[in-house]
Design a protein around this motif. Structure first.
Motif, PDB file in Angstrom:
ATOM      1  N   CYS A 187     -10.959   3.062  -5.756  1.00 24.57           N
ATOM      2  CA  CYS A 187     -10.695   2.692  -4.477  1.00 24.57           C
ATOM      3  C   CYS A 187     -10.140   1.401  -4.237  1.00 24.57           C
ATOM      4  CB  CYS A 187     -11.726   2.676  -3.439  1.00 24.57           C
ATOM      5  SG  CYS A 187     -11.420   2.393  -1.681  1.00 24.57           S
ATOM      6  N   THR A 188      -8.935   1.128  -3.612  1.00 24.74           N
ATOM      7  CA  THR A 188      -8.277  -0.116  -3.218  1.00 24.74           C
ATOM      8  C   THR A 188      -8.311  -0.506  -2.024  1.00 24.74           C
ATOM      9  OG1 THR A 188      -6.942   0.392  -5.392  1.00 24.74           O
ATOM     10  CG2 THR A 188      -6.344  -1.761  -3.695  1.00 24.74           C
ATOM     11  N   ALA A 207       0.840  -1.292  -0.010  1.00 21.88           N
ATOM     12  CA  ALA A 207       0.055  -0.104   0.015  1.00 21.88           C
ATOM     13  C   ALA A 207       0.845   1.158  -0.011  1.00 21.88           C
ATOM     14  CB  ALA A 207      -0.832  -0.045   1.216  1.00 21.88           C
ATOM     15  N   GLY A 208       1.703   1.351   0.809  1.00 23.18           N
ATOM     16  CA  GLY A 208       2.775   2.273   0.834  1.00 23.18           C
ATOM     17  C   GLY A 208       3.424   2.703  -0.300  1.00 23.18           C
ATOM     18  N   SER A 209       3.814   1.637  -1.112  1.00 19.80           N
ATOM     19  CA  SER A 209       4.407   1.527  -2.761  1.00 19.80           C
ATOM     20  C   SER A 209       3.837   2.387  -3.308  1.00 19.80           C
ATOM     21  CB  SER A 209       5.102   0.165  -2.915  1.00 19.80           C
ATOM     22  OG  SER A 209       5.633   0.335  -4.110  1.00 19.80           O
ATOM     23  N   HIS A 210       2.415   1.876  -3.570  1.00 12.72           N
ATOM     24  CA  HIS A 210       1.345   2.280  -4.507  1.00 12.72           C
ATOM     25  C   HIS A 210       0.984   3.569  -4.047  1.00 12.72           C
ATOM     26  CE1 HIS A 210      -0.092  -2.389  -4.855  1.00 12.72           C
ATOM     27  NE2 HIS A 210       1.086  -1.918  -5.276  1.00 12.72           N
ATOM     28  N   VAL A 211       0.761   4.030  -2.868  1.00 17.05           N
ATOM     29  CA  VAL A 211       0.510   5.539  -2.686  1.00 17.05           C
ATOM     30  C   VAL A 211       1.636   6.417  -2.885  1.00 17.05           C
ATOM     31  CG1 VAL A 211      -0.124   7.214  -0.905  1.00 17.05           C
ATOM     32  CG2 VAL A 211      -0.975   4.852  -1.051  1.00 17.05           C
ATOM     33  N   PRO A 256      -9.981  20.307  -4.757  1.00 17.64           N
ATOM     34  CA  PRO A 256     -10.388  18.967  -4.476  1.00 17.64           C
ATOM     35  C   PRO A 256      -9.205  18.106  -3.704  1.00 17.64           C
ATOM     36  CG  PRO A 256     -10.555  19.839  -6.872  1.00 17.64           C
ATOM     37  CD  PRO A 256      -9.808  21.014  -6.062  1.00 17.64           C
ATOM     38  N   ILE A 257      -9.679  17.164  -3.193  1.00 15.09           N
ATOM     39  CA  ILE A 257      -8.658  16.071  -2.324  1.00 15.09           C
ATOM     40  C   ILE A 257      -8.305  15.042  -3.359  1.00 15.09           C
ATOM     41  CG2 ILE A 257      -8.426  14.485  -0.611  1.00 15.09           C
ATOM     42  CD1 ILE A 257      -8.791  17.388   0.428  1.00 15.09           C
ATOM     43  N   ASP A 258      -7.073  14.968  -3.595  1.00 17.14           N
ATOM     44  CA  ASP A 258      -6.481  13.970  -4.493  1.00 17.14           C
ATOM     45  C   ASP A 258      -6.434  12.486  -3.973  1.00 17.14           C
ATOM     46  OD1 ASP A 258      -5.339  15.847  -6.690  1.00 17.14           O
ATOM     47  OD2 ASP A 258      -4.282  16.795  -4.921  1.00 17.14           O
ATOM     48  N   ILE A 259      -5.935  12.273  -2.565  1.00 19.74           N
ATOM     49  CA  ILE A 259      -5.701  11.057  -2.135  1.00 19.74           C
ATOM     50  C   ILE A 259      -6.185  10.878  -0.797  1.00 19.74           C
ATOM     51  CG2 ILE A 259      -3.881   9.262  -1.411  1.00 19.74           C
ATOM     52  CD1 ILE A 259      -2.171  10.339  -3.479  1.00 19.74           C
ATOM     53  N   VAL A 260      -6.989   9.743  -0.703  1.00 18.59           N
ATOM     54  CA  VAL A 260      -7.492   9.636   0.904  1.00 18.59           C
ATOM     55  C   VAL A 260      -6.690   8.274   1.415  1.00 18.59           C
ATOM     56  CG1 VAL A 260      -9.371   9.267   2.470  1.00 18.59           C
ATOM     57  CG2 VAL A 260      -9.487  10.847   0.814  1.00 18.59           C
ATOM     58  N   CYS A 261      -6.213   8.216   2.254  1.00 21.67           N
ATOM     59  CA  CYS A 261      -5.695   6.770   2.913  1.00 21.67           C
ATOM     60  C   CYS A 261      -6.371   6.695   4.195  1.00 21.67           C
ATOM     61  CB  CYS A 261      -4.034   7.124   3.416  1.00 21.67           C
ATOM     62  SG  CYS A 261      -3.222   7.680   1.845  1.00 21.67           S
ATOM     63  N   LEU A 262      -7.176   5.413   4.251  1.00 19.21           N
ATOM     64  CA  LEU A 262      -8.218   5.296   5.396  1.00 19.21           C
ATOM     65  C   LEU A 262      -8.009   3.873   5.897  1.00 19.21           C
ATOM     66  CD1 LEU A 262     -11.823   5.147   3.909  1.00 19.21           C
ATOM     67  CD2 LEU A 262      -9.775   5.076   2.553  1.00 19.21           C
ATOM     68  N   GLY A 263      -8.830   3.492   6.678  1.00 18.96           N
ATOM     69  CA  GLY A 263      -8.963   2.182   7.180  1.00 18.96           C
ATOM     70  C   GLY A 263     -10.457   2.037   7.567  1.00 18.96           C
ATOM     71  N   ILE A 264     -10.805   0.847   7.984  1.00 17.46           N
ATOM     72  CA  ILE A 264     -12.151   0.366   8.388  1.00 17.46           C
ATOM     73  C   ILE A 264     -12.082   0.041   9.874  1.00 17.46           C
ATOM     74  CG2 ILE A 264     -13.947  -1.045   8.007  1.00 17.46           C
ATOM     75  CD1 ILE A 264     -13.003  -1.140   5.084  1.00 17.46           C
ATOM     76  N   GLY A 265     -13.150   0.536  10.465  1.00 14.64           N
ATOM     77  CA  GLY A 265     -13.336   0.055  11.896  1.00 14.64           C
ATOM     78  C   GLY A 265     -13.946  -1.018  12.220  1.00 14.64           C
ATOM     79  N   GLU A 266     -13.786  -1.735  13.266  1.00  8.22           N
ATOM     80  CA  GLU A 266     -14.446  -2.942  13.645  1.00  8.22           C
ATOM     81  C   GLU A 266     -16.109  -3.184  13.296  1.00  8.22           C
ATOM     82  OE1 GLU A 266     -13.411  -4.532  17.410  1.00  8.22           O
ATOM     83  OE2 GLU A 266     -11.297  -4.107  17.349  1.00  8.22           O
ATOM     84  N   ASN A 267     -16.730  -1.979  13.706  1.00  8.56           N
ATOM     85  CA  ASN A 267     -18.011  -1.703  13.282  1.00  8.56           C
ATOM     86  C   ASN A 267     -18.433  -1.319  11.929  1.00  8.56           C
ATOM     87  OD1 ASN A 267     -17.110   0.859  13.539  1.00  8.56           O
ATOM     88  ND2 ASN A 267     -18.549   1.614  14.947  1.00  8.56           N
ATOM     89  N   TYR A 297      -7.257   4.761  -0.820  1.00  4.94           N
ATOM     90  CA  TYR A 297      -6.586   3.620  -0.570  1.00  4.94           C
ATOM     91  C   TYR A 297      -6.829   3.304   0.949  1.00  4.94           C
ATOM     92  CZ  TYR A 297      -3.630   4.831  -4.523  1.00  4.94           C
ATOM     93  OH  TYR A 297      -3.295   5.222  -5.909  1.00  4.94           O
ATOM     94  N   CYS A 298      -7.191   1.819   1.244  1.00 10.10           N
ATOM     95  CA  CYS A 298      -7.787   1.683   2.398  1.00 10.10           C
ATOM     96  C   CYS A 298      -7.286   0.185   2.785  1.00 10.10           C
ATOM     97  CB  CYS A 298      -9.496   1.308   2.014  1.00 10.10           C
ATOM     98  SG  CYS A 298     -10.020   0.943   3.701  1.00 10.10           S
ATOM     99  N   MET A 299      -6.525   0.548   4.175  1.00 13.20           N
ATOM    100  CA  MET A 299      -5.593  -0.590   4.486  1.00 13.20           C
ATOM    101  C   MET A 299      -6.348  -1.111   5.836  1.00 13.20           C
ATOM    102  SD  MET A 299      -3.835   1.537   2.602  1.00 13.20           S
ATOM    103  CE  MET A 299      -3.676   2.984   3.432  1.00 13.20           C
TER     104      MET A 299
END
Length: 262
Positions: free
Chosen positions: A248-249, A33-37, A139-150, A213-215
């Protein structure tokens, strides 16, 4: 291992518009993910004078952030950075503050040209407006995010998530599973220590990014990943909205994916 080498996923798949890449472990997932971003940043900076990015602050992002800050050839002086949420009620020197997390793990080392941190210590309504104005300047170019347990993205927990939210930034009450996750992640010793409210970018603000990009590593995220990929697109699992985004990946490891590989 060279952090910038290309690591191939064990499997790639897609659900609706969402690309999914499955890696053997969280280190390989974070490296990829870091390499792709980093590659996307350099691509965008080759044609734009500045780019604007939003980052999540959570232990799930550690390997990704380590790889990104070690990547060479990025002109960080032309990058403006934001973060996507912040607790209300923590002291300014509290180590759990998300702005502090990102400064320590990324911003202080790579020195972006502009660092915009959420200030939750004063008037909350005024801060929502201030930060929304900054986000809305371009505009926002890149968002790096995660997903919570909920299934939350940022602090858009199911009770407060709105796919058509009219606001870019809002204050929210955190639901119990979200607060318990902060204890599970080792960020707080007890549930009572976790703040009950926070500021968050809304789902439309996050999804306005051109490239997401969602890790999401780890066994504690297996149920959330399954719901994200297999459930109906609904605020009952806010991360399902990622299946509608045009670019989105989702990066997972075998623990968080939890299913049989083809």
């Amino acid at each position: 291992m060279n952090l910038n080498e290309t690591i191939q996923p064990l499997q790639t798949t897609a659900v609706d518009r969402l690309r999914v890449q499955i890696y053997e472990n969280r280190q390989q997932m974070g490296n990829a993910a870091g390499s792709h971003v980093a590659g996307k940043m350099k691509e965008l900076l080759s044609t734009k004078s500045r780019i604007r990015m939003v980052f999540a602050a959570a232990p799930s992002q550690n390997e990704f952030l380590q790889t990104l800050k070690s990547s060479e050839g990025i002109d960080w002086s032309r990058v403006s950075v934001f973060h996507m949420d912040e607790y209300i009620g923590l002291s300014l020197d509290a180590p759990q503050r998300f702005g502090t997390f990102l400064c320590e793990r990324l911003f202080d080392e790579v020195k972006p040209g502009e660092v915009h941190l959420i200030d939750s210590s004063g008037n909350i309504d005024e801060e929502c407006l201030r930060y929304a104005e900054l986000l809305g300047e371009a505009p926002i170019d890149i968002v790096c995010l995660g997903i919570g347990e909920n299934g939350h993205i940022a602090f858009n927990d199911p009770p407060v998530a709105d796919f058509n939210d009219p606001m870019l930034v809002k204050s929210v009450e955190l639901d119990l599973p979200c607060r318990q996750q902060q204890v599970n992640d080792g960020c707080f010793a007890t549930l009572q220590d976790v703040p009950t409210h926070a500021l968050t970018l809304t789902i439309p603000a996050l999804c306005s990014g051109a490239h997401l990009y969602c890790m999401v590593p780890g066994k504690t995220k297996t149920a959330a990943v399954r719901r994200t990929l297999n459930g109906s697109i609904s605020t009952e699992c806010p991360s399902t909205v990622l299946r509608r985004h045009p670019d989105c990946t989702l990066y997972v490891d075998t623990d968080s994916y939890g299913g049989e590989l083809e």
